[in-house]
Design a protein around this motif. Structure first.
Motif, PDB file in Angstrom:
ATOM      1  N   TYR A 112       0.820  -1.209   0.000  1.00 19.76           N
ATOM      2  CA  TYR A 112       0.000   0.000   0.000  1.00 19.76           C
ATOM      3  C   TYR A 112       0.856   1.262   0.000  1.00 19.76           C
ATOM      4  CZ  TYR A 112      -3.976  -2.997   0.883  1.00 19.76           C
ATOM      5  OH  TYR A 112      -4.959  -3.959   0.760  1.00 19.76           O
ATOM      6  N   ASN A 113       2.166   1.076  -0.030  1.00 17.64           N
ATOM      7  CA  ASN A 113       3.048   2.242  -0.001  1.00 17.64           C
ATOM      8  C   ASN A 113       3.184   2.861  -1.385  1.00 17.64           C
ATOM      9  OD1 ASN A 113       4.395  -0.254  -0.576  1.00 17.64           O
ATOM     10  ND2 ASN A 113       6.321   0.874  -0.634  1.00 17.64           N
ATOM     11  N   HIS A 114       3.354   4.186  -1.389  1.00 16.35           N
ATOM     12  CA  HIS A 114       3.566   4.920  -2.641  1.00 16.35           C
ATOM     13  C   HIS A 114       4.969   5.521  -2.670  1.00 16.35           C
ATOM     14  CE1 HIS A 114      -0.631   4.437  -3.629  1.00 16.35           C
ATOM     15  NE2 HIS A 114      -0.970   4.928  -2.466  1.00 16.35           N
ATOM     16  N   GLY A 115       5.786   5.096  -1.739  1.00 12.94           N
ATOM     17  CA  GLY A 115       7.150   5.592  -1.660  1.00 12.94           C
ATOM     18  C   GLY A 115       7.924   4.713  -0.698  1.00 12.94           C
ATOM     19  N   LYS A 116       8.930   5.280  -0.101  1.00 17.01           N
ATOM     20  CA  LYS A 116       9.777   4.501   0.801  1.00 17.01           C
ATOM     21  C   LYS A 116       9.411   4.682   2.269  1.00 17.01           C
ATOM     22  CE  LYS A 116      13.779   4.564  -2.315  1.00 17.01           C
ATOM     23  NZ  LYS A 116      15.215   4.914  -2.456  1.00 17.01           N
ATOM     24  N   LYS A 117       8.449   5.552   2.572  1.00 16.32           N
ATOM     25  CA  LYS A 117       8.123   5.833   3.957  1.00 16.32           C
ATOM     26  C   LYS A 117       7.175   4.774   4.530  1.00 16.32           C
ATOM     27  CE  LYS A 117       8.832  10.826   3.754  1.00 16.32           C
ATOM     28  NZ  LYS A 117       8.236  12.170   4.001  1.00 16.32           N
ATOM     29  N   ILE A 118       7.538   4.248   5.701  1.00 16.82           N
ATOM     30  CA  ILE A 118       6.727   3.243   6.374  1.00 16.82           C
ATOM     31  C   ILE A 118       5.359   3.811   6.721  1.00 16.82           C
ATOM     32  CG2 ILE A 118       6.533   1.820   8.454  1.00 16.82           C
ATOM     33  CD1 ILE A 118       9.559   1.580   8.473  1.00 16.82           C
ATOM     34  N   GLN A 119       5.339   5.048   7.212  1.00 16.92           N
ATOM     35  CA  GLN A 119       4.077   5.649   7.643  1.00 16.92           C
ATOM     36  C   GLN A 119       3.081   5.734   6.499  1.00 16.92           C
ATOM     37  OE1 GLN A 119       3.359   6.486  10.924  1.00 16.92           O
ATOM     38  NE2 GLN A 119       1.292   6.632  10.074  1.00 16.92           N
ATOM     39  N   GLY A 120       3.576   5.980   5.301  1.00 19.75           N
ATOM     40  CA  GLY A 120       2.689   6.072   4.156  1.00 19.75           C
ATOM     41  C   GLY A 120       1.975   4.761   3.875  1.00 19.75           C
ATOM     42  N   SER A 121       2.686   3.643   4.064  1.00 19.84           N
ATOM     43  CA  SER A 121       2.072   2.333   3.869  1.00 19.84           C
ATOM     44  C   SER A 121       0.965   2.095   4.879  1.00 19.84           C
ATOM     45  CB  SER A 121       3.127   1.226   4.012  1.00 19.84           C
ATOM     46  OG  SER A 121       4.131   1.348   3.032  1.00 19.84           O
ATOM     47  N   VAL A 122       1.239   2.412   6.138  1.00 23.39           N
ATOM     48  CA  VAL A 122       0.259   2.211   7.206  1.00 23.39           C
ATOM     49  C   VAL A 122      -0.965   3.092   6.973  1.00 23.39           C
ATOM     50  CG1 VAL A 122      -0.161   2.501   9.687  1.00 23.39           C
ATOM     51  CG2 VAL A 122       1.966   1.444   8.888  1.00 23.39           C
ATOM     52  N   ASP A 123      -0.728   4.342   6.597  1.00 23.84           N
ATOM     53  CA  ASP A 123      -1.845   5.272   6.344  1.00 23.84           C
ATOM     54  C   ASP A 123      -2.732   4.764   5.212  1.00 23.84           C
ATOM     55  OD1 ASP A 123      -0.932   6.944   8.332  1.00 23.84           O
ATOM     56  OD2 ASP A 123       0.066   8.340   6.971  1.00 23.84           O
ATOM     57  N   SER A 124      -2.109   4.306   4.137  1.00 24.17           N
ATOM     58  CA  SER A 124      -2.878   3.829   2.982  1.00 24.17           C
ATOM     59  C   SER A 124      -3.634   2.549   3.310  1.00 24.17           C
ATOM     60  CB  SER A 124      -1.946   3.583   1.785  1.00 24.17           C
ATOM     61  OG  SER A 124      -1.388   4.797   1.332  1.00 24.17           O
ATOM     62  N   PHE A 125      -3.003   1.656   4.039  1.00 22.96           N
ATOM     63  CA  PHE A 125      -3.674   0.420   4.445  1.00 22.96           C
ATOM     64  C   PHE A 125      -4.891   0.739   5.311  1.00 22.96           C
ATOM     65  CE2 PHE A 125      -4.318  -2.903   7.653  1.00 22.96           C
ATOM     66  CZ  PHE A 125      -4.546  -4.010   6.845  1.00 22.96           C
ATOM     67  N   ASN A 126      -4.711   1.634   6.265  1.00 23.15           N
ATOM     68  CA  ASN A 126      -5.830   2.011   7.125  1.00 23.15           C
ATOM     69  C   ASN A 126      -6.968   2.632   6.323  1.00 23.15           C
ATOM     70  OD1 ASN A 126      -4.879   1.087   9.563  1.00 23.15           O
ATOM     71  ND2 ASN A 126      -3.931   3.020  10.152  1.00 23.15           N
ATOM     72  N   ASN A 127      -6.607   3.460   5.363  1.00 29.50           N
ATOM     73  CA  ASN A 127      -7.629   4.149   4.575  1.00 29.50           C
ATOM     74  C   ASN A 127      -8.361   3.207   3.628  1.00 29.50           C
ATOM     75  OD1 ASN A 127      -8.928   6.691   3.780  1.00 29.50           O
ATOM     76  ND2 ASN A 127      -7.886   6.402   1.825  1.00 29.50           N
ATOM     77  N   GLN A 128      -7.636   2.249   3.041  1.00 28.08           N
ATOM     78  CA  GLN A 128      -8.238   1.378   2.029  1.00 28.08           C
ATOM     79  C   GLN A 128      -8.808   0.077   2.589  1.00 28.08           C
ATOM     80  OE1 GLN A 128      -5.800   0.918  -1.573  1.00 28.08           O
ATOM     81  NE2 GLN A 128      -4.642   2.735  -0.981  1.00 28.08           N
ATOM     82  N   VAL A 129      -8.336  -0.357   3.742  1.00 30.48           N
ATOM     83  CA  VAL A 129      -8.782  -1.635   4.305  1.00 30.48           C
ATOM     84  C   VAL A 129      -9.565  -1.458   5.606  1.00 30.48           C
ATOM     85  CG1 VAL A 129      -8.065  -3.900   5.157  1.00 30.48           C
ATOM     86  CG2 VAL A 129      -6.852  -2.851   3.229  1.00 30.48           C
TER      87      VAL A 129
END
Length: 273
Positions: A112-129
């Protein structure tokens, strides 16, 4: 559907507020705190008969989460079912699997990441799942309010925000103010008066998303209840202030929403001291 009459109006309001608070905490998690916030979220669901029965009623399709998680490609996203009940089942079982198997939240959010930042993956996962499950529960609670007749209650001052209807009892002399309260009767009256103007301005503001309007209005109503309480719950007041600040970040500086929101935030500081 769960028997709504097992809840009083106040019990329903407290349940709705508390669920939104614990869900918001998970959805806005920093990646280091996500697993702990997931535990809080699942624990709240399981300890709340009203919500846990709703989950049970929809959790009919069983998924082999062990296999689904193990066979997912490194950059693959989870494919959520189209059917509402199946989607509720899938997401809930996935989150339970993460919790039971003590999977690191970041690992489950890979893809779910759009870059290299860990927080971005978590944010996207929370938003989409995670958010779809939260939305299903919020919708269910909203339907419960309709079934309980809370959307048609008379009395107080009505504030309409789309389909949302919040109530504040704005009549003078209708609340008994205890000598032990943090807020005086005048301060409570000021908070109600400013809140009334704020909600009306919020309803007319085109920049603020409708969902955010409804959420902040509901929390604001709960904060006013706490202001009238002998022992205000600071957690509810603090969450209300956070929701208000989130609106402030979107609102235009100098607008009615921004100006009135600033006044409310100042008034709420007295409850958080």
């Amino acid at each position: 559907m769960v028997d709504n009459f097992t809840l009083t109006e106040n019990e329903y309001k407290k349940l709705s507020i508390k669920f939104r608070a614990v869900a918001s905490r998970l959805l806005n998690s920093q990646f280091q705190e996500a697993n702990g916030n997931l535990e809080r979220f699942l624990s709240f669901i399981e300890s709340s008969p009203t919500i846990s029965i709703f989950i049970e009623e929809n959790n009919k399709t069983k998924y082999d989460m062990e296999s689904i998680v193990r066979n997912r490609g490194y950059n693959d996203k989870f494919q959520l079912p189209i059917n509402d009940s199946e989607e509720i089942s899938f997401i809930y079982q996935l989150l339970k699997h993460v919790s039971d198997k003590k999977i690191d939240y970041y690992n489950i959010s890979l893809g779910y990441n759009h870059g290299k930042k860990i927080q971005g993956s978590v944010d996207s996962f929370n938003n989409q799942v995670v958010r779809p499950l939260v939305n299903h529960i919020v919708t269910y609670l909203g339907e419960m309010a309709i079934d309980m007749g809370l959307d048609k209650k008379s009395g107080g001052t009505q504030f309409n925000i789309g389909d949302f209807r919040g109530q504040l009892n704005h009549a003078e002399g209708q609340a008994t103010i205890s000598a032990n309260q943090i807020f005086t009767e005048t301060q409570v009256a000021d908070l109600k008066d400013v809140s009334q103007k704020y909600i009306k301005a919020l309803a007319e503001d085109q920049l603020i998303p409708e969902e955010q309007k409804a959420e902040v209005a509901e929390f604001l109503e709960a904060a006013i209840d706490e202001a009238e309480s002998d022992k205000p719950k600071k957690a509810i007041v603090k969450t209300t202030a956070e929701k208000l600040q989130a609106v402030q970040n979107v609102a235009t500086t100098g607008s009615a929403v921004y100006t009135l929101g600033s006044q409310i935030l100042t008034l709420l500081q007295g409850l958080m001291a």
